[in-house]
Write a protein that holds these residues in place. Structure first.
Motif, PDB file in Angstrom:
ATOM      1  N   PHE A  85     -80.005  -2.854  -5.176  1.00  0.00           N
ATOM      2  CA  PHE A  85     -79.488  -2.327  -3.913  1.00  0.00           C
ATOM      3  C   PHE A  85     -80.437  -1.338  -3.245  1.00  0.00           C
ATOM      4  O   PHE A  85     -80.274  -1.038  -2.064  1.00  0.00           O
ATOM      5  CB  PHE A  85     -78.136  -1.643  -4.152  1.00  0.00           C
ATOM      6  N   GLU A  86     -81.406  -0.802  -4.011  1.00  0.00           N
ATOM      7  CA  GLU A  86     -82.303   0.220  -3.468  1.00  0.00           C
ATOM      8  C   GLU A  86     -81.493   1.325  -2.797  1.00  0.00           C
ATOM      9  O   GLU A  86     -81.777   1.758  -1.685  1.00  0.00           O
ATOM     10  CB  GLU A  86     -83.316  -0.397  -2.503  1.00  0.00           C
ATOM     11  N   ALA A  87     -80.454   1.771  -3.495  1.00  0.00           N
ATOM     12  CA  ALA A  87     -79.590   2.830  -2.975  1.00  0.00           C
ATOM     13  C   ALA A  87     -80.332   4.164  -2.997  1.00  0.00           C
ATOM     14  O   ALA A  87     -81.335   4.328  -3.695  1.00  0.00           O
ATOM     15  CB  ALA A  87     -78.320   2.923  -3.809  1.00  0.00           C
ATOM     16  N   ASP A  88     -79.823   5.113  -2.230  1.00  0.00           N
ATOM     17  CA  ASP A  88     -80.452   6.425  -2.258  1.00  0.00           C
ATOM     18  C   ASP A  88     -80.137   7.091  -3.599  1.00  0.00           C
ATOM     19  O   ASP A  88     -79.058   6.881  -4.175  1.00  0.00           O
ATOM     20  CB  ASP A  88     -79.962   7.289  -1.100  1.00  0.00           C
ATOM     21  N   PRO A  89     -81.065   7.876  -4.137  1.00  0.00           N
ATOM     22  CA  PRO A  89     -80.861   8.455  -5.472  1.00  0.00           C
ATOM     23  C   PRO A  89     -79.679   9.405  -5.557  1.00  0.00           C
ATOM     24  O   PRO A  89     -79.092   9.557  -6.630  1.00  0.00           O
ATOM     25  CB  PRO A  89     -82.189   9.173  -5.755  1.00  0.00           C
ATOM     26  N   VAL A  90     -79.305  10.044  -4.451  1.00  0.00           N
ATOM     27  CA  VAL A  90     -78.150  10.950  -4.492  1.00  0.00           C
ATOM     28  C   VAL A  90     -76.886  10.171  -4.848  1.00  0.00           C
ATOM     29  O   VAL A  90     -76.056  10.628  -5.639  1.00  0.00           O
ATOM     30  CB  VAL A  90     -77.982  11.694  -3.154  1.00  0.00           C
ATOM     31  N   SER A  91     -76.730   8.981  -4.291  1.00  0.00           N
ATOM     32  CA  SER A  91     -75.557   8.163  -4.611  1.00  0.00           C
ATOM     33  C   SER A  91     -75.557   7.763  -6.081  1.00  0.00           C
ATOM     34  O   SER A  91     -74.514   7.779  -6.745  1.00  0.00           O
ATOM     35  CB  SER A  91     -75.537   6.909  -3.732  1.00  0.00           C
ATOM     36  N   PHE A  92     -76.726   7.398  -6.588  1.00  0.00           N
ATOM     37  CA  PHE A  92     -76.824   7.042  -8.006  1.00  0.00           C
ATOM     38  C   PHE A  92     -76.409   8.216  -8.884  1.00  0.00           C
ATOM     39  O   PHE A  92     -75.591   8.067  -9.803  1.00  0.00           O
ATOM     40  CB  PHE A  92     -78.256   6.619  -8.333  1.00  0.00           C
TER      41      PHE A  92
END
Length: 412
Positions: free
Chosen positions: A92-99
């Motif tokens: 998903f290449e999500a932003d690291p804050v969400s992870f």
């Protein structure tokens, strides 16, 4: 001072020049952002659904000495482990804050589960920095493959035709029982047997054996047993050295152009072992208030809870600023990366101290083995011993930088 920082800017200039053609426009489109945001929200929502069961089973998980494989499988099913993976390999290449928000939630209910999830999920990002042939070998063959690691340089790599020979014994490796690959730290030796680089070598499970030796007082369910490799062949494309970590010669540039994959190695890797400690402390706070609601009014408890809030805000603020720089096609600057490392280690320290405060406020019954407060305290104590959470190291680097002294490449 000026000379040191000018040298750093020169390294950054090299980074921009070498990547300019590939990374001319790396910002995602609005449609891409909405798709990733929706997927991320769905993953976090499903993580929340898992929390009651994780909290209920936390004591049994510790007694058994292992996080249930079905929990890890469930995290894979909902897409958690693919949050930081390149999109072209199903991520998903999500932003690291969400992870890390998801990691924080998991750790709040079960620190051991949060720790394993954070480390295994963080490795998805680390693999994206390797040569694309390594990614294809891992995820092309098995899109569900997970990676464990042990970054201590306890192995030796000796050159041979087409790559290297790896041998070594690593004392601990988080997630090794759930993984089919491992990234192992090793010293690269020259023809005279002298070390010339510190390298991460990617090896399949067939090339290592597990030594059952994990028996700490905390994080028992992590089951971070040892790993042994004897003269295994490692192709050169399955290694990632110090120069790559500095992002000057990242082999993944040609394929992974998303801003996420140009975040500083030191920041993503180290936050993966700090955020679970914050989550554990927040879980301890929940346990305290469940038994003693009035404890929230005790000044020392209120201060500790505030410290946790501030620590989280600092961590997320640094991550957001570094991601914004990457989205603008700007290299990570020394100051931001060093401050992020400083506050990450201090966050872990604050969390450990907060749990101690909550224990004092709870009274003697909180030290009973059944009580989640004492379990959180033991888990956090062990987590804090991870080298990435060393406050002395990060404050020393920050102090040297602030005083204008050379910090070398240690901050990467």
């Amino acid at each position: 001072m000026r000379g040191t920082r000018s040298a750093t800017r020169s390294r950054s200039a090299v980074w921009v020049c070498k990547g300019a053609d590939l990374l001319r426009d790396v910002r995602p489109t609005l449609d891409e952002e909405e798709r990733v945001s929706e997927a991320t929200d769905a993953i976090i929502a499903q993580v929340r659904e898992m929390l009651p069961d994780l909290a209920r089973d936390a004591a049994a998980v510790e007694i058994n000495g292992a996080v249930d494989a079905r929990v890890v499988e469930r995290l894979g099913e909902i897409g958690f482990f693919r949050m930081l993976r390149p999109q072209r390999y199903g991520g998903f290449e999500a932003d690291p804050v969400s992870f890390f928000r998801a990691v924080r939630l998991l750790s709040r209910s079960c620190p051991a589960t949060g720790w394993i999830a954070s480390v295994l999920g963080g490795h998805e990002w680390h693999l994206s920095l390797f040569d694309d042939r390594a990614l294809a070998e891992v995820w092309g063959a098995d899109p569900h493959a997970l990676l464990a690691s042990s970054y201590t340089p306890d192995g030796q790599l000796t050159p041979t035709d087409g790559g290297y020979r790896l041998s070594g014994r690593w004392r601990t490796s988080t997630g090794i029982h759930h993984a089919s690959w491992a990234v192992l730290g090793a010293l690269l030796l020259d023809g005279n047997g002298e070390p010339v680089d510190f390298v991460g070598a990617l090896v399949p499970a067939a090339d290592y054996r597990i030594e059952e030796r994990w028996d700490p007082t905390g994080l028992r369910a992590v089951a971070a047993d040892g790993v042994v490799v004897e003269n295994a062949f490692v192709p050169s494309y399955r290694t990632f050295g110090a120069r790559e970590r500095m992002l000057q010669e990242d082999p993944a540039w040609a394929a992974n152009v998303a801003p996420l994959h140009r975040m500083p190695y030191s920041v993503i890797h180290t936050h993966a072992v700090a955020v679970p400690v914050i989550g554990a402390a927040e879980g301890a706070y929940d346990a305290l208030l469940a038994d003693h609601p009035a404890a929230a009014t005790v000044p020392s408890v209120a201060r500790a809870a505030t410290d946790l809030h501030v620590a989280w805000r600092q961590l997320t603020g640094h991550l957001e600023r570094l991601l914004e720089r990457a989205e603008r096609n700007e290299p990570p600057d020394t100051e931001s990366a060093i401050r992020a490392r400083r506050d990450q280690s201090l966050a872990a320290e604050r969390a450990v101290r907060a749990i101690g405060t909550f224990l004092d406020a709870a009274g003697p019954e909180a030290w009973e083995r059944r009580h989640p407060l004492q379990r959180a305290w033991r888990d956090a104590q062990v987590a804090a011993t991870n080298a990435a959470n060393s406050v002395d190291q990060t404050l020393s680097i920050f102090g040297r930088w602030a005083y204008g002294l050379d910090v070398g490449d240690r901050w990467w």
